[in-house]
Design a protein around this motif. Sequence first.
Motif, PDB file in Angstrom:
ATOM      1  N   PRO A 103      47.691 -36.553 -31.403  1.00  0.00           N
ATOM      2  CA  PRO A 103      48.670 -36.931 -32.426  1.00  0.00           C
ATOM      3  C   PRO A 103      48.327 -38.301 -33.031  1.00  0.00           C
ATOM      4  O   PRO A 103      47.657 -39.109 -32.381  1.00  0.00           O
ATOM      5  CB  PRO A 103      49.991 -36.979 -31.670  1.00  0.00           C
ATOM      6  N   PRO A 104      48.774 -38.560 -34.279  1.00  0.00           N
ATOM      7  CA  PRO A 104      48.402 -39.777 -35.007  1.00  0.00           C
ATOM      8  C   PRO A 104      48.571 -41.077 -34.214  1.00  0.00           C
ATOM      9  O   PRO A 104      47.676 -41.925 -34.223  1.00  0.00           O
ATOM     10  CB  PRO A 104      49.326 -39.762 -36.221  1.00  0.00           C
ATOM     11  N   ALA A 105      49.687 -41.221 -33.488  1.00  0.00           N
ATOM     12  CA  ALA A 105      49.923 -42.477 -32.777  1.00  0.00           C
ATOM     13  C   ALA A 105      48.824 -42.723 -31.741  1.00  0.00           C
ATOM     14  O   ALA A 105      48.330 -43.844 -31.593  1.00  0.00           O
ATOM     15  CB  ALA A 105      51.286 -42.451 -32.094  1.00  0.00           C
ATOM     16  N   ALA A 106      48.421 -41.654 -31.035  1.00  0.00           N
ATOM     17  CA  ALA A 106      47.384 -41.793 -30.026  1.00  0.00           C
ATOM     18  C   ALA A 106      46.033 -42.105 -30.674  1.00  0.00           C
ATOM     19  O   ALA A 106      45.234 -42.877 -30.142  1.00  0.00           O
ATOM     20  CB  ALA A 106      47.294 -40.514 -29.195  1.00  0.00           C
ATOM     21  N   ASN A 132      48.333 -45.498 -40.043  1.00  0.00           N
ATOM     22  CA  ASN A 132      48.957 -46.611 -40.758  1.00  0.00           C
ATOM     23  C   ASN A 132      47.918 -47.425 -41.559  1.00  0.00           C
ATOM     24  O   ASN A 132      46.713 -47.262 -41.390  1.00  0.00           O
ATOM     25  CB  ASN A 132      49.740 -47.508 -39.792  1.00  0.00           C
ATOM     26  N   ALA A 133      48.410 -48.282 -42.431  1.00  0.00           N
ATOM     27  CA  ALA A 133      47.559 -48.940 -43.430  1.00  0.00           C
ATOM     28  C   ALA A 133      46.454 -49.779 -42.789  1.00  0.00           C
ATOM     29  O   ALA A 133      45.309 -49.796 -43.267  1.00  0.00           O
ATOM     30  CB  ALA A 133      48.426 -49.819 -44.332  1.00  0.00           C
ATOM     31  N   GLU A 134      46.799 -50.436 -41.682  1.00  0.00           N
ATOM     32  CA  GLU A 134      45.827 -51.314 -41.034  1.00  0.00           C
ATOM     33  C   GLU A 134      44.642 -50.518 -40.485  1.00  0.00           C
ATOM     34  O   GLU A 134      43.474 -50.830 -40.744  1.00  0.00           O
ATOM     35  CB  GLU A 134      46.543 -52.049 -39.895  1.00  0.00           C
ATOM     36  N   PRO A 193      55.096 -34.953 -34.774  1.00  0.00           N
ATOM     37  CA  PRO A 193      55.478 -34.509 -33.438  1.00  0.00           C
ATOM     38  C   PRO A 193      56.727 -35.242 -32.946  1.00  0.00           C
ATOM     39  O   PRO A 193      56.921 -36.428 -33.253  1.00  0.00           O
ATOM     40  CB  PRO A 193      54.266 -34.882 -32.580  1.00  0.00           C
ATOM     41  N   TYR A 194      57.576 -34.528 -32.167  1.00  0.00           N
ATOM     42  CA  TYR A 194      58.871 -35.045 -31.751  1.00  0.00           C
ATOM     43  C   TYR A 194      58.787 -36.415 -31.085  1.00  0.00           C
ATOM     44  O   TYR A 194      59.480 -37.349 -31.466  1.00  0.00           O
ATOM     45  CB  TYR A 194      59.543 -34.044 -30.803  1.00  0.00           C
TER      46      TYR A 194
END
Lengths: 445, 445
Positions: free
Chosen positions: B61-64, B97-99, B265-266
């Motif tokens: 997932p994106p955060a990971a 995210n942008a960074e 994702p949740y």
Amino acid sequence: MKNISELLDLEIPDKELVELILEHPLEDLLDNWDIFSNHHRIAIFRLSDLDTKVNLMTNLPPAAQEDILTFLSVQNTKSLFGEMEPDDVVDFIQAVNAEVRKSVWDSLSDESKKESLFLLRFDEDDAAGLMTPRYLEINVHATCDQALKFIRSHAEEVETIYYAYVLDEFKRLVGILSLKELILTSGDKPVREIMTTNIISVEEDRDQEDVAKVLETYNLLAVPVVNKQNILLGIVTFDDVIDVIREEQTEDVYKMGAMGGSLMPYLNSSILGLIRKRLPWLLVMLVVGAITTNVLDHYTGLFLSAAFLINFIPVITQTGGNTGSQSATLMIRGLATGEIHFRDIWKVLSRELLVGLVMGLIIGLVMVFRSYYLPPAGIEWLQAITIGLSMVFVVTFSTLIGSTAPLLIHKLGFDPAVMSGPLMSTVIDVAGLTIYFEFASRILL
Amino acid sequence: MKNISELLDLEIPDKELVELILEHPLEDLLDNWDIFSNHHRIAIFRLSDLDTKVNLMTNLPPAAQEDILTFLSVQNTKSLFGEMEPDDVVDFIQAVNAEVRKSVWDSLSDESKKESLFLLRFDEDDAAGLMTPRYLEINVHATCDQALKFIRSHAEEVETIYYAYVLDEFKRLVGILSLKELILTSGDKPVREIMTTNIISVEEDRDQEDVAKVLETYNLLAVPVVNKQNILLGIVTFDDVIDVIREEQTEDVYKMGAMGGSLMPYLNSSILGLIRKRLPWLLVMLVVGAITTNVLDHYTGLFLSAAFLINFIPVITQTGGNTGSQSATLMIRGLATGEIHFRDIWKVLSRELLVGLVMGLIIGLVMVFRSYYLPPAGIEWLQAITIGLSMVFVVTFSTLIGSTAPLLIHKLGFDPAVMSGPLMSTVIDVAGLTIYFEFASRILL
């Protein structure tokens, strides 16, 4: 270009009409199959090339397949089934009625009969139930040139030539050779030097959903299926995996709509079949849901002294049910995609508690003003606040139940999509009504 | 072999632990990613081979993904994104995210930047949004030997070598050459003699669901994407189609659970994000559903003379809602798979009428006996029959509304999965309660 239903309206002679229809892509033919007359269907089928015939046959619903087969000559059936993949033939044999099945069986070649018998041994929903026995096998002692020559001479007989499976003398899978590697290498280098030994395979009894996930995770064209001794039984190709994903999708949607997960298309199902799929669920929910009757009966005295409470019963249970089903949907989907596990239960509960409280407060506030200002008239502030406050608790409670029920049910080894619906909506209704009436009797009496 | 969570419980030194973890297949790593410490995640990623890194990156997932990228050196990022397909890189750029996006962009090669800019121009949900510009193009005047030599020398740069696309001097797509045909033919035969001219392609702005259906219907590995002038822009491969099918599946399930179809994702969604996705639907359903309050208010006089009627309000609305949602689910699914069309409305209505009547009669009968024999006590036969008879009509009415509403909404150009829920359940509640009370006032008063 005119679309197919416009063409049919033109009432031009049949022969010309069918020719015009055949200029449309296969999707359009499939999409309009039910508005063709039987006469046109046969003509379209007869005039299609063999590839289109195979694609029509594999994409049409069972009833339409049976209709066509009834009209085909034995010779035509033979060439059609000779061209179809053995796994598709087996699916087909299992779907059609006994009479058609017999005529299909008779028209299979001896080789196809052998393959079909081999495949029919396995469970339809397992890895082995999806596989084709038509793959390329290469001896581990072969050279690249020998392998390429072998592939060339067997290209027409297999489902994919893009992977070849390297076996040792006991037929155990020891490597995978991609055609890409092979055409980049040449000469008498042994295949064992260029094959992948980091093999991704599935065991014969692996669930079909898992097979789909393996193929997706590694972006493979095909996954080999092996038995416990690592002997290669067949391969599952990406097109069969796509079918599995669609099938499971229909099953999940049906379960969420409170139905048994049979896959028969709607218009082809018998009335009795539809009732059998739907009625048991309605009866289970009716019997469980009837508990609300007893809850309401318990509070009869309260209604008689505050009749306005009755008017809000459906809004309370509806909102609770809607909130709970949102939470349950998020959990069921998260469990299915593997994003959420039972170990996340505390994380889930704390998020749902927050989400529920915020949504409950907003909805509660809306309800206070709605009850006071909008008809039916005659609601006092204290009464409006009772309704709003109940809503805060009902919504919060529903997010908590809606999220924990599927996690617990999954943990216990049941299918959360099937079990959550009736159980959860009853618990929410019973609890919601109890919360509502308890608040009311404390505040108002 | 111990599973991953058992390994973590062993508390062996980190280095050995990570080595043991890496012996597990990729699915297991992905499945347990959230229970690894950040320290372990980085170690696992660093020690993986490049293929596994790419698969990890595209499946997490994106955060990971963002977490990992923060720890990677510029050199490592370069090799990673050099290996990823341009369409995956673009999806990635749009998700983080942008960074992180900036650091990813800086690490792309000039060639990759050019490809990414080309792909970023297209809408994500269209055919062009799924395509990769890395395909094999062959000049229509080439011979088979030339084509094979060209494929050999460009095999590493393209997403698939199994199809090559034959273009004329204006870059228009005039044929498709499969590697299978090519290795069966050799010498100086022109490619135009063996290429398929019966081309299945999609236009750049075709909806991604349609692209999936085309690939499925014809069992293709890849579909070429062309513009209005038939100039080839790129190809969509089967793995991207599988992603589309999964995405649309999640969207459909969310819609049925009365939520906006965001795909986040949740566990990675913010609390605010979840509320924003859920609250608007609850409010819409609340406002519409509040009509029931007025319906009930209208019958206050009836309740006061026959208080037992109140007790059955939730069972009546629940059963109506459940029945209606079964019918709606069958229609929504049938419309989505293309099995049911608006033209089938009379066929659908006659089947639902029959199914509804039979189910209604059985449920009605159950309700008569349930009301008479089970608590709450004191219900007379005539009262029990009133409840049962209402149920027959409520169930039949619900099957009719549940099936026609989605067909009408679809015909009007809206999404039946989104619109059916709130509208339908309100109509069913209002109508169900009215049927119930009208029967009651006629029979009992």
